[in-house]
Every structure is written in C-alpha cells, then in structure tokens.
Design a protein around this motif. Sequence first.
Motif, PDB file in Angstrom:
ATOM      1  N   ARG A 240      16.033  62.282  74.020  1.00 46.91           N
ATOM      2  CA  ARG A 240      16.206  62.847  72.687  1.00 46.91           C
ATOM      3  C   ARG A 240      17.679  62.782  72.293  1.00 46.91           C
ATOM      4  N   SER A 241      17.982  62.181  71.152  1.00 44.65           N
ATOM      5  CA  SER A 241      19.363  62.052  70.694  1.00 44.65           C
ATOM      6  C   SER A 241      19.725  63.217  69.783  1.00 44.65           C
ATOM      7  N   VAL A 242      20.869  63.843  70.069  1.00 42.40           N
ATOM      8  CA  VAL A 242      21.360  64.969  69.267  1.00 42.40           C
ATOM      9  C   VAL A 242      22.712  64.584  68.689  1.00 42.40           C
ATOM     10  N   LEU A 243      22.746  64.338  67.392  1.00 43.24           N
ATOM     11  CA  LEU A 243      23.991  64.014  66.717  1.00 43.24           C
ATOM     12  C   LEU A 243      24.870  65.261  66.619  1.00 43.24           C
ATOM     13  N   VAL A 244      26.142  65.109  66.963  1.00 44.49           N
ATOM     14  CA  VAL A 244      27.122  66.185  66.787  1.00 44.49           C
ATOM     15  C   VAL A 244      28.204  65.644  65.857  1.00 44.49           C
ATOM     16  N   SER A 245      28.298  66.220  64.658  1.00 43.98           N
ATOM     17  CA  SER A 245      29.263  65.723  63.681  1.00 43.98           C
ATOM     18  C   SER A 245      29.737  66.857  62.793  1.00 43.98           C
ATOM     19  N   GLU A 246      30.773  66.560  62.001  1.00 42.58           N
ATOM     20  CA  GLU A 246      31.366  67.577  61.129  1.00 42.58           C
ATOM     21  C   GLU A 246      30.786  67.547  59.723  1.00 42.58           C
ATOM     22  N   ILE A 247      29.876  66.629  59.433  1.00 43.01           N
ATOM     23  CA  ILE A 247      29.357  66.451  58.072  1.00 43.01           C
ATOM     24  C   ILE A 247      27.900  66.915  58.021  1.00 43.01           C
TER      25      ILE A 247
ATOM     26  N   ASP B 120      17.954  65.163  66.344  1.00 42.06           N
ATOM     27  CA  ASP B 120      18.446  66.501  66.015  1.00 42.06           C
ATOM     28  C   ASP B 120      19.898  66.369  65.578  1.00 42.06           C
ATOM     29  N   HIS B 121      20.428  67.442  64.990  1.00 41.20           N
ATOM     30  CA  HIS B 121      21.791  67.399  64.470  1.00 41.20           C
ATOM     31  C   HIS B 121      22.435  68.766  64.632  1.00 41.20           C
ATOM     32  N   VAL B 122      23.614  68.795  65.222  1.00 39.22           N
ATOM     33  CA  VAL B 122      24.402  70.017  65.354  1.00 39.22           C
ATOM     34  C   VAL B 122      25.732  69.777  64.652  1.00 39.22           C
ATOM     35  N   VAL B 123      26.121  70.715  63.797  1.00 36.04           N
ATOM     36  CA  VAL B 123      27.355  70.568  63.009  1.00 36.04           C
ATOM     37  C   VAL B 123      28.480  71.351  63.671  1.00 36.04           C
ATOM     38  N   VAL B 124      29.646  70.723  63.770  1.00 39.21           N
ATOM     39  CA  VAL B 124      30.839  71.386  64.279  1.00 39.21           C
ATOM     40  C   VAL B 124      32.040  70.866  63.492  1.00 39.21           C
ATOM     41  N   ASP B 125      32.971  71.737  63.179  1.00 38.66           N
ATOM     42  CA  ASP B 125      34.197  71.324  62.511  1.00 38.66           C
ATOM     43  C   ASP B 125      35.197  70.941  63.595  1.00 38.66           C
ATOM     44  N   TRP B 126      35.373  69.635  63.777  1.00 43.49           N
ATOM     45  CA  TRP B 126      36.237  69.147  64.861  1.00 43.49           C
ATOM     46  C   TRP B 126      37.661  69.665  64.731  1.00 43.49           C
ATOM     47  N   ASP B 127      38.108  69.935  63.512  1.00 46.41           N
ATOM     48  CA  ASP B 127      39.507  70.298  63.287  1.00 46.41           C
ATOM     49  C   ASP B 127      39.778  71.794  63.393  1.00 46.41           C
ATOM     50  N   SER B 128      38.795  72.636  63.055  1.00 48.94           N
ATOM     51  CA  SER B 128      39.071  74.076  63.021  1.00 48.94           C
ATOM     52  C   SER B 128      38.332  74.869  64.100  1.00 48.94           C
ATOM     53  N   GLU B 129      37.279  74.305  64.710  1.00 49.81           N
ATOM     54  CA  GLU B 129      36.541  75.003  65.753  1.00 49.81           C
ATOM     55  C   GLU B 129      36.943  74.485  67.128  1.00 49.81           C
TER      56      GLU B 129
ATOM     57  N   ARG C 135      26.785  77.050  70.122  1.00 55.47           N
ATOM     58  CA  ARG C 135      25.792  76.545  69.165  1.00 55.47           C
ATOM     59  C   ARG C 135      24.699  75.760  69.884  1.00 55.47           C
ATOM     60  N   LEU C 136      25.085  74.963  70.872  1.00 55.31           N
ATOM     61  CA  LEU C 136      24.098  74.202  71.646  1.00 55.31           C
ATOM     62  C   LEU C 136      23.205  75.161  72.439  1.00 55.31           C
ATOM     63  N   ASP C 137      23.815  76.155  73.063  1.00 57.35           N
ATOM     64  CA  ASP C 137      23.045  77.122  73.846  1.00 57.35           C
ATOM     65  C   ASP C 137      22.040  77.866  72.961  1.00 57.35           C
ATOM     66  N   ALA C 138      22.476  78.225  71.748  1.00 59.46           N
ATOM     67  CA  ALA C 138      21.589  78.956  70.842  1.00 59.46           C
ATOM     68  C   ALA C 138      20.386  78.109  70.439  1.00 59.46           C
ATOM     69  N   ARG C 139      20.580  76.794  70.444  1.00 61.60           N
ATOM     70  CA  ARG C 139      19.477  75.883  70.096  1.00 61.60           C
ATOM     71  C   ARG C 139      18.678  75.457  71.314  1.00 61.60           C
ATOM     72  N   GLY C 140      19.073  75.943  72.493  1.00 61.29           N
ATOM     73  CA  GLY C 140      18.369  75.571  73.710  1.00 61.29           C
ATOM     74  C   GLY C 140      18.618  74.140  74.142  1.00 61.29           C
ATOM     75  N   ILE C 141      19.780  73.595  73.775  1.00 66.35           N
ATOM     76  CA  ILE C 141      20.110  72.205  74.109  1.00 66.35           C
ATOM     77  C   ILE C 141      21.016  72.183  75.332  1.00 66.35           C
ATOM     78  N   ALA C 142      20.519  71.632  76.425  1.00 64.97           N
ATOM     79  CA  ALA C 142      21.301  71.459  77.654  1.00 64.97           C
ATOM     80  C   ALA C 142      21.380  69.954  77.916  1.00 64.97           C
ATOM     81  N   PRO C 143      22.420  69.284  77.429  1.00 67.78           N
ATOM     82  CA  PRO C 143      22.459  67.817  77.467  1.00 67.78           C
ATOM     83  C   PRO C 143      22.560  67.246  78.879  1.00 67.78           C
TER      84      PRO C 143
END
Length: 396
Positions: free
Chosen positions: A28-35, A46-55, A63-71
């Motif tokens: 299962r591919s999980v995209l991690v991006s700021e957009i 799946d898609h998880v959003v993160v602000d690379w510059d401020s977070e 955020r991954l743990d809350a979604r139950g994602i253990a890559p």
Amino acid sequence: MKSVLVLSKWNVGAVAPAAEQLRARGLRSVLVSEIPDTALRDTCDDHVVVDWDSEDLSALIARLDARGIAPVGVVNVLEPLLLWQSGLAAHYGLPGAGVGLDVLASKTLVRERMRELGLSSIGFCADPAEVDFFPAIVKPSRESTASRLVRRVDGPAELLAYGRHLAERGFGDTEMIIEEYLPGVEFSVDGPVVDGRFHPVLAVEKPDHDDVRHHDAGLRVHPPQQYHVRAGVPVLTEMLNVLCADLRLDHVWLHVEGRADEDGRTELVEINPRFGGGMYPTAIEEISGIDPVEAVVSMALGEFTPDRLGPLRDRTIIGWVDVEADELGRVEISATEDDLCALPGVIKAVVVNGYQVTDLEKENYFLRFAVTADSPGELRARAADVLSAVGEWRVV
C-alpha cells in the motif's frame, strides 16, 4: 496490507511510478506531501499531509500513528527530504537510516568529508566575506533541486550582488555554499551503492553544459567521448567508493556530477542520493536494463541485490536533449510526442504544451527527447533532426 511511505515536495518525487511498483508487490502506497489537494494523491492508496517547512518529524510520526500507519519502507528521491527519510527510517527501524544520509543532505558536509578523506582540493566556503577563489559557483547547500538558485560569479562584486538578489527575492536565509568553479568538461555517473561500494551503470558527458547558470543544456552523451572525460569516470568512481565506505552507505542510488580537465584533474561537483531526472531513467534502463525506480523501491524495502550489476557498458550510444524556456509565461508548442517518436533513433520524447514558467531561478524544461545512434556524428545529426521537426514554439 503493509504500507510504504512515498515522500513528495513541490509536486515531484517519482510518486506515480513508485506507487505502481509498490502495487505490483502487493504493498500500500502512502503519499506524504505538503499539498493537501495535490493531483499526486490519486496515484497512491492514501495521503498524509505535512508542512515540510514548519512542522517536525514528531508531528508526522504522530499523524501516522493516529492513522494506524506503521510503514515497512520509505521511498524518497528528493534531496530536501533526506533528513526526513533518515529520521523516519531510524524511528521505524527501516533501511535508509544512518549518519551517511545526513551527510549527503548537506553539500557543505560532503565537501568537508571529501577534504578530510583527502579526496578533493576544491575550494569552498559558506561566508561570502571569506571567499578568496574566483570564478565561483553559488548554490543552496540543502534546498537543492533543478539547479534552483545556482549561479556562477566571477568576482567579489558579482558575489555580493547575487547575495543582494537572493535577499530581495526572499531567499536571504537559505543556507548557501560557495565553491571553486572548475574548468574542464562536466559529466555525470549514476548507479546504486551496495555495502559501501558504488556501481556505475551510466556515464554521461555534457559537452554543451551551461556553465553560467549551471544548467544542463544541449546534447548529453553516453558513453563519454573525450579522452579526459572517459579517464575521469573511473577516478570519480574510486573517490565515491572511498566516501561511500566511510559513510557506511548501503541501498542508496547516487547521481553524481563531476568535472575533468585536459590536465588530468577530476573533481566531484555534486552528489545526489537519487537517480538523475528527465531522460536519465530512460537512458539507465536502455544501457543497463535496470529500472531505477524499481531499484529505489527495492532499496527502500531492503531487497535490492547486485545480480544485474557489472562493468559499465559502453557499446550503445545514447544521447538526449532538454529544451528550456528562458522567459516567464506559458509555453505553446505544436509538436507532439508521437511526432517526435516517429523520427529515426528516437526512443522517448516528453512534450509539455502549456508548461508554466513561474521562476527563472531554476531549470524550466518543457521538451525532452532521447535518441540512439551508431556513432557520435549520427547521434548529433539525429538530435538536430528532432529539434528541426519541433518547429516553432513560444512563451505567451
């Protein structure tokens, strides 16, 4: 189903082909991006959003743990996200952790390590006031992609003027490195690192390189044609073997740029822990039979084996051209990919009609094509035929 993170920034990162590779493996591919609304999210499961510059890393992990994602793996081909890749790999106990990637994330740290190992005599500095070598190349030490913000300066006045230019554009806080400009011909080598040893699978001479903006231009050729460039490839390869062993690198792909002059000096220009962009994947697969995206995914899973690696192959002559717009606006071009692929020797073409040029501080390629031939002369002739067939294009 087990999940693999695919990191992306600025809407790039080889997301779609990586997701295809993972899907073929039943992962299962999980995209991690700021957009949040990126079109790339539809290519992944799946898609998880993160602000690379401020977070920070802890925010993403929460955020991954809350979604139950253990890559079970992290796929990344972008230099600005190397520390994120390394941190995620360390946290989850995955391939890709270690101080080696942390060093590669900084061009300054790479230069320092090369000097400590006695592999380079190139001058470099972070403080413009201390630069005593010119011409020089100014470029970001970490936030690097598509030759963004790279500039050659020929003296102290030009260096100070470029510093003011960066500040006016809002880049005054960007960590920069100033390096001695090297004469000679630029070339690149691509290949995987296995157990601290670099295995080159493609070597490319850049006889038409833009040495002012530090952009790739004109025809690039595999194998290198000039003697001093051919001789520089094994010299650079051995430098990389020493550096990779020192950094304990394993299961990482490198795209490395070097320069060689007629006096026999060979120096590393830049080292990128990814495969080359544009037509590089096409050329790599044409020459070696290795799909670099598949290789990177295998490395992220700790599955890559060097079975298909061997001596650098140079019997096939391949070249490619990237055409760049040099003014702001939208590119209009009438040629189609099918038109160009119908020409003799063309193995791939990419045409982006409507390409938007919003920033001249980076490469803006709207047309790319790769050709093969039986001789260097035929290669240049075929490339010229393609450019002639492209016809008119304009920026509006």
